[in-house]
Design a protein around this motif. Structure first.
Motif, short mmCIF file in Angstrom:
data_model
loop_
_atom_site.label_atom_id
_atom_site.label_comp_id
_atom_site.label_asym_id
_atom_site.label_seq_id
_atom_site.Cartn_x
_atom_site.Cartn_y
_atom_site.Cartn_z
N PHE A 70 0.84 -1.18 0.00
CA PHE A 70 0.00 0.00 0.00
C PHE A 70 0.89 1.23 0.00
O PHE A 70 1.81 1.33 0.79
N ARG A 71 0.59 2.18 -0.88
CA ARG A 71 1.34 3.43 -0.90
C ARG A 71 0.75 4.35 0.16
O ARG A 71 -0.38 4.79 0.06
N MET A 72 1.55 4.62 1.18
CA MET A 72 1.09 5.46 2.27
C MET A 72 1.26 6.94 1.92
O MET A 72 0.42 7.75 2.22
N ASP A 73 2.39 7.27 1.31
CA ASP A 73 2.62 8.62 0.81
C ASP A 73 3.61 8.49 -0.34
O ASP A 73 3.84 7.40 -0.86
N GLU A 74 4.22 9.58 -0.72
CA GLU A 74 5.10 9.58 -1.89
C GLU A 74 6.32 8.67 -1.72
O GLU A 74 6.81 8.09 -2.68
N HIS A 75 6.82 8.52 -0.51
CA HIS A 75 8.07 7.80 -0.28
C HIS A 75 7.93 6.55 0.57
O HIS A 75 8.93 5.93 0.90
N TYR A 76 6.73 6.17 0.95
CA TYR A 76 6.58 5.10 1.92
C TYR A 76 5.54 4.09 1.44
O TYR A 76 4.44 4.45 1.06
N LEU A 77 5.93 2.81 1.44
CA LEU A 77 5.02 1.72 1.12
C LEU A 77 4.82 0.87 2.36
O LEU A 77 5.75 0.61 3.12
N LYS A 78 3.61 0.40 2.56
CA LYS A 78 3.32 -0.51 3.66
C LYS A 78 3.08 -1.90 3.08
O LYS A 78 2.32 -2.05 2.14
N GLN A 79 3.75 -2.89 3.64
CA GLN A 79 3.64 -4.26 3.14
C GLN A 79 2.71 -5.06 4.05
O GLN A 79 2.82 -5.03 5.26
N ILE A 80 1.78 -5.78 3.42
CA ILE A 80 0.87 -6.65 4.16
C ILE A 80 0.87 -8.01 3.46
O ILE A 80 0.76 -8.09 2.24
N ASP A 81 1.00 -9.08 4.24
CA ASP A 81 0.90 -10.43 3.71
C ASP A 81 -0.50 -10.96 3.95
O ASP A 81 -0.98 -10.99 5.08
N LEU A 82 -1.16 -11.34 2.86
CA LEU A 82 -2.51 -11.89 2.96
C LEU A 82 -2.43 -13.40 2.79
O LEU A 82 -1.92 -13.89 1.78
N HIS A 83 -2.94 -14.13 3.75
CA HIS A 83 -2.95 -15.58 3.67
C HIS A 83 -4.30 -16.03 3.10
O HIS A 83 -5.35 -15.63 3.59
N ALA A 84 -4.24 -16.83 2.06
CA ALA A 84 -5.45 -17.26 1.37
C ALA A 84 -6.26 -18.20 2.26
O ALA A 84 -5.72 -18.99 3.01
N SER A 85 -7.57 -18.09 2.13
CA SER A 85 -8.45 -18.95 2.93
C SER A 85 -8.82 -20.22 2.18
O SER A 85 -9.39 -21.12 2.76
N LYS A 86 -8.52 -20.28 0.88
CA LYS A 86 -8.79 -21.50 0.13
C LYS A 86 -7.64 -21.76 -0.82
O LYS A 86 -6.92 -20.84 -1.21
N PRO A 87 -7.47 -22.99 -1.24
CA PRO A 87 -6.34 -23.31 -2.12
C PRO A 87 -6.51 -22.71 -3.52
O PRO A 87 -7.60 -22.31 -3.92
N GLU A 88 -5.40 -22.67 -4.26
CA GLU A 88 -5.38 -22.05 -5.58
C GLU A 88 -6.36 -22.70 -6.54
O GLU A 88 -6.98 -22.04 -7.36
N TYR A 89 -6.53 -24.02 -6.46
CA TYR A 89 -7.39 -24.71 -7.42
C TYR A 89 -8.87 -24.37 -7.22
O TYR A 89 -9.68 -24.65 -8.09
N GLU A 90 -9.24 -23.74 -6.12
CA GLU A 90 -10.62 -23.33 -5.89
C GLU A 90 -10.87 -21.88 -6.30
O GLU A 90 -11.97 -21.38 -6.13
N ALA A 91 -9.87 -21.21 -6.85
CA ALA A 91 -10.01 -19.80 -7.22
C ALA A 91 -10.89 -19.67 -8.46
O ALA A 91 -11.07 -20.61 -9.23
N ASP A 92 -11.41 -18.47 -8.66
CA ASP A 92 -12.26 -18.19 -9.80
C ASP A 92 -11.48 -18.35 -11.09
O ASP A 92 -10.33 -17.92 -11.21
N GLU A 93 -12.08 -18.96 -12.10
CA GLU A 93 -11.41 -19.26 -13.37
C GLU A 93 -10.94 -17.99 -14.09
O GLU A 93 -9.86 -17.96 -14.67
N GLU A 94 -11.73 -16.90 -14.04
CA GLU A 94 -11.34 -15.65 -14.69
C GLU A 94 -10.08 -15.06 -14.04
O GLU A 94 -9.21 -14.53 -14.73
N VAL A 95 -10.00 -15.16 -12.74
CA VAL A 95 -8.83 -14.64 -12.02
C VAL A 95 -7.59 -15.44 -12.40
O VAL A 95 -6.53 -14.87 -12.67
#
Length: 113
Positions: A70-95
């Protein structure tokens, strides 16, 4: 008896690698890469960093993690790790098709609050 000690050591090392990989990768990409560059040149550094990147991708697939910045301002990014709640094979086909064609999925949004 010795076999169990070896198996236990391998399991311990694997769990430690999985748990501390981000710190190890950061050290490899900075401190170790600087030493490699001084000794063998910039091409060796780039090759090493590519290898670390490949291992990081594998570790992220194992953890099923997406890293979001996430861009917080011009010089600073915030990093967030999102852990998936379902496996990759259950993801939407378009995605999955978009990820295969563009090699990334970007969702931009703004917060007006």
């Amino acid at each position: 008896m010795l076999g169990w000690v070896i198996v236990g050591g391998i399991i311990f090392a694997s769990l430690a690698l999985k748990y501390f990989w981000n710190e190890i990768a950061q050290w490899l990409n900075n401190t170790a890469a600087n030493a490699i560059e001084r000794k063998f040149g910039i091409d060796a550094r780039k090759t090493m960093q590519r290898a670390v990147c490949r291992v990081t991708r594998i570790m992220n697939k194992i953890d099923n993690v997406a890293r979001v910045y996430f861009r917080m301002d011009e010089h600073y990014l915030k990093q967030i790790d999102l852990h998936a709640s379902k496996p990759e094979y259950e993801a939407d086909e378009e995605v999955l098709k978009e990820i295969d064609t563009k090699k990334e999925l970007i969702s931009e949004f703004t917060y007006n609050g």
